[in-house]
Write a protein that holds these residues in place. Structure first.
Motif, PDB file in Angstrom:
ATOM      1  N   ALA A  56      -4.927  -9.457  -9.260  1.00 12.81           N
ATOM      2  CA  ALA A  56      -4.795  -8.059  -9.673  1.00 12.81           C
ATOM      3  C   ALA A  56      -3.995  -7.264  -8.651  1.00 12.81           C
ATOM      4  N   TRP A  57      -4.226  -7.544  -7.368  1.00 16.68           N
ATOM      5  CA  TRP A  57      -3.491  -6.836  -6.316  1.00 16.68           C
ATOM      6  C   TRP A  57      -2.019  -7.225  -6.316  1.00 16.68           C
ATOM      7  N   LYS A  58      -1.718  -8.525  -6.427  1.00 19.67           N
ATOM      8  CA  LYS A  58      -0.338  -8.998  -6.401  1.00 19.67           C
ATOM      9  C   LYS A  58       0.445  -8.482  -7.593  1.00 19.67           C
ATOM     10  N   THR A  59      -0.189  -8.418  -8.749  1.00 19.30           N
ATOM     11  CA  THR A  59       0.512  -8.002  -9.963  1.00 19.30           C
ATOM     12  C   THR A  59       0.415  -6.495 -10.191  1.00 19.30           C
ATOM     13  N   LYS A  60      -0.266  -5.775  -9.261  1.00 19.05           N
ATOM     14  CA  LYS A  60      -0.460  -4.320  -9.382  1.00 19.05           C
ATOM     15  C   LYS A  60      -1.054  -3.954 -10.742  1.00 19.05           C
ATOM     16  N   ASN A  61      -2.079  -4.715 -11.100  1.00 14.86           N
ATOM     17  CA  ASN A  61      -2.780  -4.465 -12.362  1.00 14.86           C
ATOM     18  C   ASN A  61      -3.471  -3.112 -12.284  1.00 14.86           C
ATOM     19  N   ASN A  62      -3.059  -2.171 -13.128  1.00 15.13           N
ATOM     20  CA  ASN A  62      -3.576  -0.809 -13.049  1.00 15.13           C
ATOM     21  C   ASN A  62      -4.687  -0.526 -14.053  1.00 15.13           C
ATOM     22  N   SER A  63      -5.248  -1.586 -14.645  1.00 20.43           N
ATOM     23  CA  SER A  63      -6.428  -1.392 -15.473  1.00 20.43           C
ATOM     24  C   SER A  63      -7.607  -1.062 -14.578  1.00 20.43           C
ATOM     25  N   ARG A  64      -8.665  -0.498 -15.159  1.00 21.09           N
ATOM     26  CA  ARG A  64      -9.825  -0.135 -14.334  1.00 21.09           C
ATOM     27  C   ARG A  64     -10.409  -1.347 -13.607  1.00 21.09           C
ATOM     28  N   PRO A  65     -10.658  -2.492 -14.281  1.00 25.42           N
ATOM     29  CA  PRO A  65     -11.157  -3.663 -13.541  1.00 25.42           C
ATOM     30  C   PRO A  65     -10.183  -4.115 -12.464  1.00 25.42           C
ATOM     31  N   GLY A  66      -8.885  -4.055 -12.767  1.00 24.68           N
ATOM     32  CA  GLY A  66      -7.895  -4.473 -11.781  1.00 24.68           C
ATOM     33  C   GLY A  66      -7.908  -3.591 -10.551  1.00 24.68           C
ATOM     34  N   ARG A  67      -8.027  -2.275 -10.740  1.00 27.25           N
ATOM     35  CA  ARG A  67      -8.067  -1.352  -9.601  1.00 27.25           C
ATOM     36  C   ARG A  67      -9.322  -1.566  -8.761  1.00 27.25           C
ATOM     37  N   VAL A  68     -10.456  -1.790  -9.422  1.00 31.95           N
ATOM     38  CA  VAL A  68     -11.710  -1.998  -8.688  1.00 31.95           C
ATOM     39  C   VAL A  68     -11.642  -3.280  -7.867  1.00 31.95           C
ATOM     40  N   LEU A  69     -11.145  -4.356  -8.469  1.00 29.50           N
ATOM     41  CA  LEU A  69     -11.036  -5.633  -7.748  1.00 29.50           C
ATOM     42  C   LEU A  69     -10.063  -5.510  -6.585  1.00 29.50           C
ATOM     43  N   SER A  70      -8.931  -4.842  -6.807  1.00 32.40           N
ATOM     44  CA  SER A  70      -7.958  -4.668  -5.730  1.00 32.40           C
ATOM     45  C   SER A  70      -8.544  -3.848  -4.592  1.00 32.40           C
ATOM     46  N   ALA A  71      -9.264  -2.782  -4.939  1.00 33.31           N
ATOM     47  CA  ALA A  71      -9.880  -1.934  -3.913  1.00 33.31           C
ATOM     48  C   ALA A  71     -10.887  -2.721  -3.087  1.00 33.31           C
ATOM     49  N   LEU A  72     -11.655  -3.580  -3.730  1.00 35.41           N
ATOM     50  CA  LEU A  72     -12.645  -4.385  -3.020  1.00 35.41           C
ATOM     51  C   LEU A  72     -11.976  -5.373  -2.079  1.00 35.41           C
ATOM     52  N   LEU A  73     -10.893  -5.972  -2.537  1.00 35.52           N
ATOM     53  CA  LEU A  73     -10.159  -6.903  -1.694  1.00 35.52           C
ATOM     54  C   LEU A  73      -9.585  -6.193  -0.474  1.00 35.52           C
ATOM     55  N   LEU A  74      -8.922  -5.060  -0.690  1.00 40.74           N
ATOM     56  CA  LEU A  74      -8.313  -4.323   0.414  1.00 40.74           C
ATOM     57  C   LEU A  74      -9.365  -3.799   1.392  1.00 40.74           C
ATOM     58  N   LEU A  75     -10.531  -3.401   0.867  1.00 38.66           N
ATOM     59  CA  LEU A  75     -11.598  -2.922   1.739  1.00 38.66           C
ATOM     60  C   LEU A  75     -12.057  -4.025   2.688  1.00 38.66           C
ATOM     61  N   ASN A  76     -12.286  -5.213   2.179  1.00 30.66           N
ATOM     62  CA  ASN A  76     -12.749  -6.310   3.030  1.00 30.66           C
ATOM     63  C   ASN A  76     -11.698  -6.729   4.050  1.00 30.66           C
ATOM     64  N   LEU A  77     -10.436  -6.725   3.656  1.00 33.43           N
ATOM     65  CA  LEU A  77      -9.378  -7.036   4.615  1.00 33.43           C
ATOM     66  C   LEU A  77      -9.311  -5.961   5.696  1.00 33.43           C
ATOM     67  N   ALA A  78      -9.506  -4.707   5.317  1.00 30.34           N
ATOM     68  CA  ALA A  78      -9.480  -3.620   6.289  1.00 30.34           C
ATOM     69  C   ALA A  78     -10.643  -3.726   7.269  1.00 30.34           C
ATOM     70  N   VAL A  79     -11.818  -4.120   6.782  1.00 28.37           N
ATOM     71  CA  VAL A  79     -12.970  -4.304   7.666  1.00 28.37           C
ATOM     72  C   VAL A  79     -12.664  -5.351   8.733  1.00 28.37           C
ATOM     73  N   ILE A  80     -12.080  -6.451   8.316  1.00 31.47           N
ATOM     74  CA  ILE A  80     -11.753  -7.529   9.267  1.00 31.47           C
ATOM     75  C   ILE A  80     -10.754  -7.035  10.313  1.00 31.47           C
ATOM     76  N   ARG A  81      -9.721  -6.325   9.866  1.00 26.60           N
ATOM     77  CA  ARG A  81      -8.727  -5.803  10.809  1.00 26.60           C
ATOM     78  C   ARG A  81      -9.348  -4.803  11.769  1.00 26.60           C
ATOM     79  N   ALA A  82     -10.268  -3.970  11.284  1.00 28.23           N
ATOM     80  CA  ALA A  82     -10.924  -2.989  12.148  1.00 28.23           C
ATOM     81  C   ALA A  82     -11.760  -3.680  13.224  1.00 28.23           C
ATOM     82  N   TRP A  83     -12.502  -4.712  12.840  1.00 26.84           N
ATOM     83  CA  TRP A  83     -13.294  -5.467  13.808  1.00 26.84           C
ATOM     84  C   TRP A  83     -12.406  -6.107  14.873  1.00 26.84           C
TER      85      TRP A  83
END
Length: 384
Positions: free
Chosen positions: A333-360
């Motif tokens: 969903a993130w790679k294809t920039k899927n702008n459906s509601r499920p796609g946005r939620v899944l992309s947001a969750l992925l980016l959040l977890n990657l951001a947590v790792i980078r912050a640590w």
């Protein structure tokens, strides 16, 4: 393995859904009303503090926006703290030609924390309205936010920041908007049931008595300042009616960098304000841990749920399989920039977890210097 799998799943479910649902229930069944005044009758003297670095092209427009608010002219002063600006910001402020506007200059860039310290120290009034240089306030912001201080238990009140992306950045903004809409609902529920855990740096009001000088290099001033108010026994509220607007480019890279900065700032509080992590000192400890700290361990919870569920076997293994499929779907969903509601939620969750790792990673490297010189005109963080 079974115990560890179930524990990981429970922590994951509580962090993502359990705490928001709990606060929604508290707001509905055990609300804490506020003895606010009628906004139209609110006219207490207020000092507006704006921190700016190299904002020459727009600082006069921002000042005009503040002075045009629906508020008694004689009850308002605007303090602009110029954080080592070299582009004509100082001259623009001095040349505005209104006695209500004051310039405080820092000869060298020292960051937003130092600028806030200087601005609050110079404020003439007991109530403060805080903002940034790039946003604009709706005309009723001052009356709406300050009306809450009629209640002596209120120490700070946050408004709502609306990001209106420039043309061509809609896909990335969809991911951020999905996360932010959930955050707005959670803050509103926390406020109705007691206090929020932070404010929006671009738009909030504060009792001056609640402010203490910020440590140099503080990243999340919009968490540390209101939490200090809470430590003094005051409530921190969220008023969705008071709006600041920021029109800016939005991109995946920009959203990710903002998220890393916010998460890193939460980790930085371990060093700057350890009292926030002590339940016998922090009256909002449960909310603080549930809202801010558990998110810092989301990758650990997800990883534990995946590994331990698969290792436990049986019916628990399905949770591991579903999570693996979910991560593949989130990546797609993130790679294809899927702008459906499920796609946005899944992309947001992925980016959040990657951001947590980078912050640590930054935190464990003791990378404070990366943020300590952060520009004082940094857009007010939505997540505070």
């Amino acid at each position: 393995m079974t115990v560890l799998a179930v524990l990981s799943l429970l922590l994951l479910a509580y962090t993502i859904a359990g705490y928001p649902l709990l606060q929604t229930a508290v707001a509905r069944f055990r609300p804490r009303p506020v003895d606010a005044a009628d906004p139209t009758d609110t006219d207490a003297p207020v000092s507006v503090v704006i921190c700016a670095r190299d904002e020459g092209p727009r600082i006069q427009t921002r000042i005009a926006n503040l002075l045009a608010m629906d508020y008694p002219a004689e009850r308002l002063e605007v303090i602009v703290v110029s954080d080592g600006s070299v582009d004509g910001t100082d001259e623009a402020v001095l040349g505005y030609g209104d006695p209500r506007v004051r310039l405080i200059r820092q000869d060298r860039p020292m960051g937003k924390a130092a600028a806030l310290n200087a601005g609050v120290a110079a404020a003439s009034h007991d109530l403060l309205l805080m903002g940034d240089a790039r946003q604009t306030f709706a005309p009723d912001v001052a009356r709406l936010l300050l009306s809450h201080f009629h209640d002596p238990t209120v120490g700070a009140v946050s408004g709502r920041l609306e990001i209106r992306p420039e043309h061509g950045s809609g896909a990335a903004s969809g991911v951020g908007a999905s996360y932010w809409s959930l955050e707005v609902r959670l803050r509103a529920a926390e406020s109705a049931g007691g206090s929020v855990i932070g404010v929006t740096g671009a738009i909030y009001a504060l009792r001056k008595v609640c402010f203490a000088p910020l440590p140099e290099g503080t990243v999340l001033d919009d968490v540390l300042i209101p939490m200090r108010a809470a430590l003094k026994g005051y409530r921190v509220l969220y008023d969705t009616r008071a709006v600041a607007v920021d029109a800016k480019p939005v991109s995946d890279a920009g959203e990710s960098a903002r998220k890393v900065r916010t998460l890193y700032g939460n980790l930085q509080l371990l060093r700057l304000a350890p009292e926030l992590f002590l339940p016998w000192k922090n009256p909002l400890w449960f909310r603080f841990v549930s809202h801010k700290i558990l998110r810092l361990f989301l990758p650990l919870f997800f990883g534990g749920a995946l590994i331990f569920s698969l290792a436990a076997g049986g019916w628990l293994s399905w949770f591991g399989v579903l999570q693996a499929v979910g991560w593949l779907a989130a990546w797609y969903a993130w790679k294809t920039k899927n702008n459906s509601r499920p796609g946005r939620v899944l992309s947001a969750l992925l980016l959040l977890n990657l951001a947590v790792i980078r912050a640590w990673v930054r935190f464990l490297r003791n990378d404070d210097q990366v943020w300590s010189a952060a520009s004082s005109n940094h857009p007010g963080d939505r997540e505070g």
